[in-house]
Enzyme design. Structure first.
Site, short mmCIF file in Angstrom:
data_model
loop_
_atom_site.label_atom_id
_atom_site.label_comp_id
_atom_site.label_asym_id
_atom_site.label_seq_id
_atom_site.Cartn_x
_atom_site.Cartn_y
_atom_site.Cartn_z
N GLU A 1 10.43 29.62 27.96
CA GLU A 1 9.69 28.43 28.66
C GLU A 1 9.15 28.61 29.90
OE1 GLU A 1 11.81 24.58 27.69
OE2 GLU A 1 12.29 25.55 25.56
N GLU B 1 18.85 27.04 25.14
CA GLU B 1 19.67 26.21 25.93
C GLU B 1 21.00 25.77 25.74
OE1 GLU B 1 17.02 23.28 28.09
OE2 GLU B 1 15.44 24.47 28.71
#
Ligand code: AHR
Length: 514
Positions: free
Chosen positions: A318, A195
């Protein structure tokens, strides 16, 4: 590919408004492409977060359960049963503040750190590289390591790879041997940052793609250990991020590009309870879950433009449902219960991934034990299998099987003036020529009668299993661990060459056709 293999049509729902059943049609086609469903779609994710690693996998020496070192073996056995193919570690956001050298050597000498992302707790680094790779070896799964780009250096990452994968004389291999491990581990899956658009450094896509090339250049392939480098991909619908990475990073520099998407029942501020929700909230959750189809299709279309041969995988590393934490638990630990709704989210998402297996070749549900959409919950020496666990148990038959394209015409599940397809499905054929069909009925009240044609694939009989329960809010608890469980399915029949299936409301059915 989407048009060819996965057509969902909404039939006129007014026809079914008063009845308790509706009809769907399904055609299962032959595989002319040679495509398989990678087992790595069925991967999991374990971060240093709350009670996932500590108290989930890695427990107190005194806990009265079977252990290897401090690794809990009942958890290991349960995950082996569902054939866990890979495990992503150490994060998540934690990965970008993790310094691997703090997690090797004698445990009592390892420095402590603050886990700033997750509850501000002290991390004692007792679970580090050797412990993680021992866990993967017990699980018989491939490690997927996410390396620190946000607060780490190119040198730090490069030396970690040397420590893990070099089988000769070198400074890092020497330290590895001193720490008790002679042979390299040959880790393949390698995430370059997590991220990076958010907790991993708040970077722009241009800045990240430049950084990626720098880090990836020094992430070396040692003999016997070619890396499968995975670039940090977009958050949800950030198509510009995908575009930039695909444009700027040479295809031969990355094995995959990640995508993160969570199904949040309400809003990020107030996510909604894991166990107490109305049918309207259930419907909205499933609608949000089905958004994965659009995300995967649109990111894949951008990737197709730069990579028509589909060399780069879309790695959804994810995903899962994210609800409010259980009342009374640490908000930073993300401990949530798991209902039949979660199982329907898992099965629907896995059907989407199977149907996009040309591009989606790795995925990781967040997060295995005691965090977010877990397969397993633990309480001291007790352990329970969640409804989501049972989905992975049912769907394991698709791992590395040949993909069978489907055409599905589903009735709508209607709530007010909104509609979603009630049924989703995917199919594969394994090396013994057994056809596996996974079907999900999202409708909370109606039975759906599916009439299926299996094109040019021989079969004589059908057997199946079903996962359901009286209510979508049903959960398994330490006191009643088998409320939501797999049972034998008797609702499928052969009709000449066709298959008829009567799908109960809010259920997951997996059939074997032999
Ligand atoms: O899975 C929990 C967190 O969600 C991860 O640490 C992060 O990558 C994501 O935002």
């Amino acid at each position: 590919m989407k048009k060819l293999i996965y057509a969902i049509g909404l039939l006129c729902t007014t026809l079914y408004a008063t009845g308790q059943s509706a009809d769907a049609t399904l055609t299962i086609q032959q595989n002319n492409s040679g495509l398989t469903i990678s087992r790595h779609i069925y991967g999991h994710f374990s971060e240093h977060l709350g009670r996932c690693i500590y108290d989930g996998f890695w427990v107190d020496e005194k806990l009265p359960v079977q252990k290897k070192d401090r690794i809990r073996l009942d958890v290991v056995e349960a995950l082996k049963k569902v054939k866990i193919p890979n495990l992503r570690w150490p994060g998540g956001c934690f990965a970008d503040e993790y310094h691997w050298r703090d997690g090797i050597g004698p445990r009592e000498q390892r420095p402590k750190m603050v886990n700033t992302n997750w509850g501000g707790v002290t991390e004692d680094n007792s679970f580090g590289t050797h412990e993680f790779l021992e866990l993967c070896s017990l699980l018989n799964c491939e490690p997927y390591i996410s390396a620190n780009v946000g607060s780490g250096t190119v040198e730090e990452m490069s030396k970690w790879i040397e420590y893990l994968n070099f089988n000769g004389e070198s400074p890092m291999a020497k330290i590895r041997k001193e720490n008790g491990r002679t042979e390299p581990w040959n880790v393949h899956f390698w995430g370059v940052g997590n991220e990076s658009w958010g907790c991993g450094g708040n970077m722009t896509s241009d800045y990240y793609s430049d950084q990626y090339k720098r880090y990836a250049a020094f992430a070396k392939n040692y003999p016997g250990a070619p890396l499968k480098k995975i670039a940090c991909g977009p958050n949800t619908a950030d198509y510009k991020w995908t575009e930039t990475c695909m444009k700027n990073i040479p295809l031969n520099m990355m094995w995959g590009l990640s995508l993160h998407y969570y199904t949040v029942p309400k809003t990020w501020r107030e996510k909604g309870s894991a166990t107490s929700f109305t049918e309207q909230e259930y419907f909205t959750t499933m609608k949000k879950c089905l958004y994965m189809e659009e995300l995967v299709s649109r990111h894949s279309a951008i990737m197709d433009h730069y990579d028509p041969e589909k060399k780069v995988a879309l790695a959804v590393d994810e995903w899962g449902i994210w609800t409010d934490v259980e009342p009374g638990t640490n908000p930073g630990f993300l401990y949530q219960q798991n209902s039949l709704r979660d199982a329907l989210v898992a099965a629907t998402t896995l059907n989407i991934f199977n149907n996009h297996c040309d591009r989606v070749r790795l995925a990781n549900l967040a997060q295995t034990v005691n965090v977010l959409q877990s397969l397993i919950l633990t309480q001291k020496e007790k352990m329970l299998l969640t409804p989501t666990y049972h989905v992975f148990d049912l769907f394991k038959v698709h791992q590395d099987a040949k993909f069978l394209p489907i055409l599905l015409n589903s009735p709508a599940y209607t709530m007010g003036n909104e509609q979603i397809p009630a049924v989703n499905a995917s199919a594969s054929v394994d090396s013994n020529n057994v056809i596996h069909v996974s079907l999900v009925n999202l409708d909370a009240a109606k039975t759906i009668n599916v009439s299926a044609v299996i094109s040019n694939l021989p079969w004589n009989n059908v057997e199946g299993q079903v996962l359901s329960s009286a209510k979508v809010t049903d959960i398994n608890t330490f006191e009643a661990p088998n409320t939501v469980k797999i049972t034998k399915f008797n609702g499928a029949k052969k009709n000449g060459n066709n298959l008829s299936v009567s799908l109960p409301p809010h259920s997951v059915v997996v059939l074997q056709l032999r």
